[in-house]
Scaffold this motif. Structure first.
Motif, PDB file in Angstrom:
ATOM      1  N   UNK A  81      32.412 -74.573  16.566  1.00  0.00           N
ATOM      2  CA  UNK A  81      32.785 -73.160  16.693  1.00  0.00           C
ATOM      3  C   UNK A  81      34.294 -73.012  16.858  1.00  0.00           C
ATOM      4  N   UNK A  82      34.868 -73.781  17.771  1.00  0.00           N
ATOM      5  CA  UNK A  82      36.307 -73.681  18.019  1.00  0.00           C
ATOM      6  C   UNK A  82      37.100 -74.054  16.764  1.00  0.00           C
ATOM      7  N   UNK A  83      36.627 -75.070  16.061  1.00  0.00           N
ATOM      8  CA  UNK A  83      37.277 -75.453  14.799  1.00  0.00           C
ATOM      9  C   UNK A  83      37.259 -74.281  13.821  1.00  0.00           C
ATOM     10  N   UNK A  84      36.118 -73.628  13.685  1.00  0.00           N
ATOM     11  CA  UNK A  84      36.007 -72.459  12.807  1.00  0.00           C
ATOM     12  C   UNK A  84      36.859 -71.295  13.303  1.00  0.00           C
ATOM     13  N   UNK A  85      36.975 -71.164  14.611  1.00  0.00           N
ATOM     14  CA  UNK A  85      37.766 -70.066  15.167  1.00  0.00           C
ATOM     15  C   UNK A  85      39.244 -70.175  14.773  1.00  0.00           C
ATOM     16  N   UNK A  86      39.738 -71.393  14.606  1.00  0.00           N
ATOM     17  CA  UNK A  86      41.129 -71.531  14.166  1.00  0.00           C
ATOM     18  C   UNK A  86      41.323 -70.888  12.800  1.00  0.00           C
ATOM     19  N   UNK A  87      40.326 -71.027  11.949  1.00  0.00           N
ATOM     20  CA  UNK A  87      40.387 -70.434  10.604  1.00  0.00           C
ATOM     21  C   UNK A  87      40.241 -68.917  10.694  1.00  0.00           C
TER      22      UNK A  87
END
Length: 143
Positions: free
Chosen positions: A23-29
């Motif tokens: 989720x956090x990885x996707x949130x950067x995008x």
């Protein structure tokens, strides 16, 4: 997260960590795509975080595979390694929250974008949720 999982606990917390690191990885995008004109230093920081979170996500997956292969015989050493990984994930989430707060506070592009502010608050809350889960597990593991 409920703490009645017994032998399944290492797998349960790893499942949580796997979900939240992704989720956090996707949130950067999401942040980069949502905020038009986001300052280059924040774009660069988010790209670095995306990579770091992706690496942690993959590490969590490797631990999930190790726990699954161990069956119901999770060694004390593997249990300790899982706890150390969870502690690392917690610290990483705290750092990611700090970046999100900096962006929310210091980005001119965000200051004029109400939706971006709302999304950043939501992202911060989600990471705080994971931190709460991780802290509860680490505390219960020390008893």
């Amino acid at each position: 997260m409920q703490f009645y999982y017994g032998q399944q606990m290492p797998l349960r917390i790893l499942d949580e960590a796997e979900f939240w690191k992704h989720q956090e990885e996707e949130h950067t995008v999401v942040i980069r795509e949502l905020v038009t004109g986001l300052e280059p230093e924040f774009v660069d920081a988010l790209k670095k975080w995306e990579q770091a979170l992706g690496e942690t996500h993959q590490q969590v997956i490797r631990y999930i595979e190790s726990v699954v292969r161990s069956g119901n015989q999770v060694s004390e050493q593997l249990q300790q390694q899982v706890m150390e990984l969870v502690a690392y994930c917690l610290q990483q989430s705290e750092g990611f929250i700090q970046l999100c707060q900096q962006i929310k506070t210091h980005s001119a592009a965000v200051s004029s974008n109400h939706t971006a502010k709302v999304v950043l608050v939501h992202i911060i809350r989600e990471s705080e949720y994971f931190i709460g889960i991780a802290q509860a597990l680490l505390t219960s593991g020390q008893q």
